[in-house]
Each structure stands twice: as structure tokens, then as C-alpha cells.
Scaffold this motif. Structure first.
Motif, PDB file in Angstrom:
ATOM      1  N   ILE A 152       0.868  -1.181   0.000  1.00  0.00           N
ATOM      2  CA  ILE A 152       0.000   0.000   0.000  1.00  0.00           C
ATOM      3  C   ILE A 152       0.903   1.229   0.000  1.00  0.00           C
ATOM      4  O   ILE A 152       1.649   1.461   0.948  1.00  0.00           O
ATOM      5  CB  ILE A 152      -0.915   0.029   1.234  1.00  0.00           C
ATOM      6  N   VAL A 153       0.846   1.997  -1.081  1.00  0.00           N
ATOM      7  CA  VAL A 153       1.682   3.186  -1.220  1.00  0.00           C
ATOM      8  C   VAL A 153       0.842   4.424  -0.931  1.00  0.00           C
ATOM      9  O   VAL A 153      -0.259   4.575  -1.467  1.00  0.00           O
ATOM     10  CB  VAL A 153       2.293   3.263  -2.626  1.00  0.00           C
ATOM     11  N   ARG A 154       1.374   5.280  -0.070  1.00  0.00           N
ATOM     12  CA  ARG A 154       0.720   6.555   0.223  1.00  0.00           C
ATOM     13  C   ARG A 154       1.523   7.682  -0.432  1.00  0.00           C
ATOM     14  O   ARG A 154       2.453   8.226   0.168  1.00  0.00           O
ATOM     15  CB  ARG A 154       0.628   6.783   1.732  1.00  0.00           C
ATOM     16  N   PRO A 155       1.201   8.044  -1.684  1.00  0.00           N
ATOM     17  CA  PRO A 155       1.953   9.128  -2.333  1.00  0.00           C
ATOM     18  C   PRO A 155       1.631  10.479  -1.700  1.00  0.00           C
ATOM     19  O   PRO A 155       0.477  10.764  -1.367  1.00  0.00           O
ATOM     20  CB  PRO A 155       1.467   9.077  -3.788  1.00  0.00           C
ATOM     21  N   PHE A 156       2.673  11.296  -1.560  1.00  0.00           N
ATOM     22  CA  PHE A 156       2.459  12.680  -1.188  1.00  0.00           C
ATOM     23  C   PHE A 156       2.264  13.467  -2.495  1.00  0.00           C
ATOM     24  O   PHE A 156       1.989  12.862  -3.536  1.00  0.00           O
ATOM     25  CB  PHE A 156       3.605  13.163  -0.309  1.00  0.00           C
ATOM     26  N   THR A 157       2.313  14.770  -2.472  1.00  0.00           N
ATOM     27  CA  THR A 157       1.981  15.559  -3.656  1.00  0.00           C
ATOM     28  C   THR A 157       2.896  15.185  -4.825  1.00  0.00           C
ATOM     29  O   THR A 157       4.097  15.440  -4.783  1.00  0.00           O
ATOM     30  CB  THR A 157       2.119  17.064  -3.360  1.00  0.00           C
ATOM     31  N   VAL A 158       2.327  14.562  -5.852  1.00  0.00           N
ATOM     32  CA  VAL A 158       3.090  14.163  -7.031  1.00  0.00           C
ATOM     33  C   VAL A 158       2.843  15.191  -8.131  1.00  0.00           C
ATOM     34  O   VAL A 158       1.709  15.591  -8.377  1.00  0.00           O
ATOM     35  CB  VAL A 158       2.692  12.754  -7.502  1.00  0.00           C
ATOM     36  N   ALA A 159       3.908  15.635  -8.771  1.00  0.00           N
ATOM     37  CA  ALA A 159       3.792  16.676  -9.789  1.00  0.00           C
ATOM     38  C   ALA A 159       4.754  16.386 -10.932  1.00  0.00           C
ATOM     39  O   ALA A 159       5.678  15.592 -10.809  1.00  0.00           O
ATOM     40  CB  ALA A 159       4.076  18.053  -9.188  1.00  0.00           C
ATOM     41  N   GLY A 160       4.515  17.066 -12.046  1.00  0.00           N
ATOM     42  CA  GLY A 160       5.353  16.882 -13.221  1.00  0.00           C
ATOM     43  C   GLY A 160       4.518  16.946 -14.474  1.00  0.00           C
ATOM     44  O   GLY A 160       3.329  17.284 -14.447  1.00  0.00           O
ATOM     45  N   GLU A 161       5.131  16.599 -15.599  1.00  0.00           N
ATOM     46  CA  GLU A 161       4.434  16.669 -16.876  1.00  0.00           C
ATOM     47  C   GLU A 161       3.201  15.765 -16.872  1.00  0.00           C
ATOM     48  O   GLU A 161       3.236  14.647 -16.380  1.00  0.00           O
ATOM     49  CB  GLU A 161       5.374  16.280 -18.018  1.00  0.00           C
ATOM     50  N   GLY A 162       2.107  16.288 -17.394  1.00  0.00           N
ATOM     51  CA  GLY A 162       0.865  15.520 -17.445  1.00  0.00           C
ATOM     52  C   GLY A 162       0.017  15.611 -16.199  1.00  0.00           C
ATOM     53  O   GLY A 162      -0.994  14.906 -16.073  1.00  0.00           O
ATOM     54  N   GLN A 163       0.388  16.466 -15.241  1.00  0.00           N
ATOM     55  CA  GLN A 163      -0.394  16.593 -14.008  1.00  0.00           C
ATOM     56  C   GLN A 163      -1.816  17.039 -14.337  1.00  0.00           C
ATOM     57  O   GLN A 163      -2.056  17.789 -15.280  1.00  0.00           O
ATOM     58  CB  GLN A 163       0.265  17.593 -13.066  1.00  0.00           C
ATOM     59  N   ARG A 164      -2.759  16.594 -13.532  1.00  0.00           N
ATOM     60  CA  ARG A 164      -4.153  16.954 -13.759  1.00  0.00           C
ATOM     61  C   ARG A 164      -4.334  18.470 -13.744  1.00  0.00           C
ATOM     62  O   ARG A 164      -3.687  19.179 -12.966  1.00  0.00           O
ATOM     63  CB  ARG A 164      -5.061  16.348 -12.677  1.00  0.00           C
ATOM     64  N   PRO A 165      -5.237  18.993 -14.563  1.00  0.00           N
ATOM     65  CA  PRO A 165      -5.408  20.450 -14.644  1.00  0.00           C
ATOM     66  C   PRO A 165      -5.986  21.083 -13.396  1.00  0.00           C
ATOM     67  O   PRO A 165      -5.914  22.300 -13.241  1.00  0.00           O
ATOM     68  CB  PRO A 165      -6.355  20.631 -15.844  1.00  0.00           C
ATOM     69  N   ASP A 166      -6.560  20.277 -12.483  1.00  0.00           N
ATOM     70  CA  ASP A 166      -7.136  20.851 -11.268  1.00  0.00           C
ATOM     71  C   ASP A 166      -6.121  20.923 -10.125  1.00  0.00           C
ATOM     72  O   ASP A 166      -6.455  21.373  -9.037  1.00  0.00           O
ATOM     73  CB  ASP A 166      -8.347  20.026 -10.812  1.00  0.00           C
ATOM     74  N   MET A 167      -4.882  20.503 -10.373  1.00  0.00           N
ATOM     75  CA  MET A 167      -3.852  20.548  -9.335  1.00  0.00           C
ATOM     76  C   MET A 167      -3.178  21.916  -9.331  1.00  0.00           C
ATOM     77  O   MET A 167      -3.145  22.626 -10.333  1.00  0.00           O
ATOM     78  CB  MET A 167      -2.827  19.445  -9.558  1.00  0.00           C
ATOM     79  N   ALA A 168      -2.582  22.261  -8.170  1.00  0.00           N
ATOM     80  CA  ALA A 168      -2.118  23.631  -7.937  1.00  0.00           C
ATOM     81  C   ALA A 168      -1.133  24.121  -8.988  1.00  0.00           C
ATOM     82  O   ALA A 168      -1.304  25.204  -9.564  1.00  0.00           O
ATOM     83  CB  ALA A 168      -1.499  23.736  -6.546  1.00  0.00           C
ATOM     84  N   LEU A 169      -0.067  23.367  -9.257  1.00  0.00           N
ATOM     85  CA  LEU A 169       0.944  23.854 -10.190  1.00  0.00           C
ATOM     86  C   LEU A 169       0.368  24.060 -11.589  1.00  0.00           C
ATOM     87  O   LEU A 169       0.730  25.014 -12.286  1.00  0.00           O
ATOM     88  CB  LEU A 169       2.138  22.903 -10.237  1.00  0.00           C
ATOM     89  N   SER A 170      -0.533  23.183 -12.001  1.00  0.00           N
ATOM     90  CA  SER A 170      -1.170  23.351 -13.313  1.00  0.00           C
ATOM     91  C   SER A 170      -1.996  24.635 -13.352  1.00  0.00           C
ATOM     92  O   SER A 170      -1.948  25.406 -14.321  1.00  0.00           O
ATOM     93  CB  SER A 170      -2.066  22.141 -13.629  1.00  0.00           C
ATOM     94  N   ILE A 171      -2.752  24.868 -12.283  1.00  0.00           N
ATOM     95  CA  ILE A 171      -3.577  26.077 -12.209  1.00  0.00           C
ATOM     96  C   ILE A 171      -2.701  27.319 -12.210  1.00  0.00           C
ATOM     97  O   ILE A 171      -2.980  28.306 -12.912  1.00  0.00           O
ATOM     98  CB  ILE A 171      -4.473  26.027 -10.954  1.00  0.00           C
ATOM     99  N   TRP A 172      -1.624  27.291 -11.428  1.00  0.00           N
ATOM    100  CA  TRP A 172      -0.757  28.465 -11.317  1.00  0.00           C
ATOM    101  C   TRP A 172      -0.017  28.745 -12.619  1.00  0.00           C
ATOM    102  O   TRP A 172       0.170  29.903 -12.994  1.00  0.00           O
ATOM    103  CB  TRP A 172       0.245  28.268 -10.189  1.00  0.00           C
ATOM    104  N   LEU A 173       0.415  27.710 -13.325  1.00  0.00           N
ATOM    105  CA  LEU A 173       1.099  27.921 -14.597  1.00  0.00           C
ATOM    106  C   LEU A 173       0.170  28.583 -15.611  1.00  0.00           C
ATOM    107  O   LEU A 173       0.577  29.506 -16.330  1.00  0.00           O
ATOM    108  CB  LEU A 173       1.626  26.596 -15.142  1.00  0.00           C
ATOM    109  N   ARG A 174      -1.068  28.130 -15.661  1.00  0.00           N
ATOM    110  CA  ARG A 174      -2.012  28.763 -16.596  1.00  0.00           C
ATOM    111  C   ARG A 174      -2.274  30.207 -16.203  1.00  0.00           C
ATOM    112  O   ARG A 174      -2.336  31.100 -17.061  1.00  0.00           O
ATOM    113  CB  ARG A 174      -3.328  27.975 -16.632  1.00  0.00           C
TER     114      ARG A 174
END
Length: 288
Positions: A152-174
Motif C-alpha cells: 500500500i503506497v501513500r503518495p504525497f503531492t506528485v507533480a510533473g508533466e501531465g499533471q491533472r489540470p485541477d492541481m495547484a501547479l497546473s492552475i498556477w502555470l495557466r
């Protein structure tokens, strides 16, 4: 070895599928959404709940990433979709995976309810899920109690190319690209343990077969301010902020205790924030 990846059309699913193919492993990609066909990849467009018994009989490893994402989603019917896609679909994967076949299931760091008093969240900490998304992931974990061999893997905030558009970095970049203020929840001093999606995929491949719960993070917190500064550096934008109250189910801070992760892998993910944001910008924003 043939690996099955559920949720292969998703953000982390695409990265994991690419990493497995690059390692020479044939992959069966399962998703309700379309997945681009590539050499070594078998695509099955289907709902997990519709799969017949024996669907996983040829698998040497199963990575279950499918689910209903979105901590902040408040759309009508979201409670049922979370239960269906996070809990019922997880139960189906557990039933379909033959005994002895390594199975990795992705939960979420949200089950911790945030870092407590700035202390990293450890796998032995009691879960304190806040909100429907975290509660559904905690329920998924409970389903695994009858399969102690499951990872059972508990990922913390995962980011990078292809991130969902509703995630913070995607929103901020736009927003930066369009000259709009960056919307911040709560405070610029809130922190997130940000994990590069490429390293997250590599870690999952190396973790499968290790039983029990494992945090997937870096053990280092980045403030929202630092993340925004990376966006400013990459885009060249002069940023302004719109700071609004954080919703009650939004964790104040997140930080992974990575001691078990390091003991299993022999390494700990490290995130180059500027490189990550540059890569993400290529897919998030159109050229100016």
C-alpha cells in the motif's frame, strides 16, 4: 514479466506505464478512458467492475492506480463516485489478483489529515482522514487487511508533466501565462512534500512485493511561496496572489517520514522544483 496497470490513462498511470515499458516489461493498460497504443502495450478499455473472473490470470504484477481523484471535488454525486471508484473498484482488483501475484495499491497521504505539529507523517501514525476523498482511501486500505502481502503506497503531492489540470501547479502555470493572480488557499507559508512523477513511478516499480504501507515522498516540504517562485522563474511572469481561506478538508502541511521508503529502496526521491515546473509547463501552457 507482464504488468497490469489500472488507471493507465491517469497522471501517474501514464508515467508508470512508460517506465515499465522502458524497462522491457510488457504492460496491460486498463482504463475507462482511451490509452495510446505503443509497442509492448496491450490496451483494455473497460470499467474494473465489469471485468470477468480470471481477467488478471496472466499477470506477473498488478499496479492499481485507478480511482476517483480530487480532494476538493464537490460536484453532485461525488460521494458515490468516490465509493464506487476508490472502494468498490479496489475490492474488485483484490478479488481479481491471484494469490501470490505481487499487488501494489495506491492510497494517499491525505489519510494522515496533514503533518502533525510539523512532524513528518509516519506509516505507524493513526489515520485521521478529513473529507470524503481521504475517507474513501482509508476505506480502501482497510480492504487490504485480508491480504497482508499487498503493498500500500501513500503518495504525497506528485507533480510533473501531465499533471491533472485541477492541481495547484497546473492552475498556477495557466494563471501566470495569462497574467492572472495565483489563487492560494490559506497561506503562502503552507508546505507540501512534492514528489517528481518520474521518481514516483520508479519507486513504485521497485516497491512492489514489499508488504505493508509505505510513504512515497521526499521528506522535504516546499512552501507554496517557493512553488510559486518556481512558476515565476519558469514563466518570467511577475506574480500577484489571491489568498483565500482554505476549505476544512485541506491539510495545512504535508511531510513524509521516508525512513521505511529508504530502507526498502536504498534511496529517497529528490525533487528539483525548477526542472519539474519547466517540464510541466511544456504540457500545461501554450507557447507565448
Amino acid at each position: 514479466m507482464t504488468s497490469i496497470v489500472t488507471g493507465a490513462a491517469g497522471f501517474i498511470g501514464r508515467a508508470l506505464t512508460s517506465a515499465l515499458l522502458a524497462s522491457g516489461s510488457p504492460v496491460v493498460a486498463i482504463d475507462r478512458l482511451a490509452v495510446e497504443e505503443r509497442p509492448g502495450l496491450t490496451v483494455l478499455t473497460a470499467d474494473l467492475l465489469d471485468l470477468e473472473p480470471g481477467a488478471f490470470s496472466g499477470a506477473d504484477a498488478v499496479y492499481h492506480l485507478a480511482g476517483c481523484a480530487g480532494v476538493r471535488d464537490t460536484d453532485p454525486g461525488i460521494a458515490w463516485r468516490r465509493h464506487r471508484d476508490n472502494v468498490l473498484a479496489g475490492a474488485r482488483v483484490l478479488a481479481l489478483t491471484p494469490p501470490g501475484v505481487p499487488l501494489l495499491i495506491t492510497s494517499s497521504s491525505s489519510v494522515y489529515g496533514g503533518a502533525s505539529h510539523g512532524r513528518p507523517s509516519a506509516e505507524s501514525d493513526p489515520v485521521r482522514p478529513i473529507g470524503g476523498y481521504a475517507t474513501s482511501k482509508a476505506a480502501l486500505e482497510r480492504l487490504c487487511l485480508d491480504r497482508p502481502d499487498v503493498t500500500i503506497v501513500r503518495p504525497f503531492t506528485v507533480a510533473g508533466e501531465g499533471q491533472r489540470p485541477d492541481m495547484a501547479l497546473s492552475i498556477w502555470l495557466r494563471a501566470a501565462q495569462e497574467g492572472r493572480p495565483l489563487r492560494m488557499l490559506g497561506s503562502l507559508d503552507r508546505t507540501r512534500d512534492v514528489t517528481d512523477v518520474r521518481q514516483a513511478a520508479r519507486a513504485m516499480i521497485e516497491l512492489i512485493g514489499a508488504p505493508g504501507i509505505v510513504n512515497l515522498g521526499t521528506g522535504r516540504g516546499h512552501t507554496l511561496r517557493a512553488m510559486a517562485e518556481a512558476v515565476a522563474t519558469v514563466t518570467g511572469a511577475c506574480l500577484t496572489f489571491d489568498v483565500v481561506p482554505a476549505p476544512p478538508d485541506e491539510p495545512g502541511d504535508s511531510l513524509a517520514d521516508t525512513r521505511r521508503l529508504h530502507s526498502l529502496l536504498g534511496w529517497t526521491p529528490r525533487t528539483d522544483l525548477l526542472d519539474l515546473v519547466r517540464r510541466q509547463q511544456l504540457l500545461t501552457c501554450s507557447p507565448p
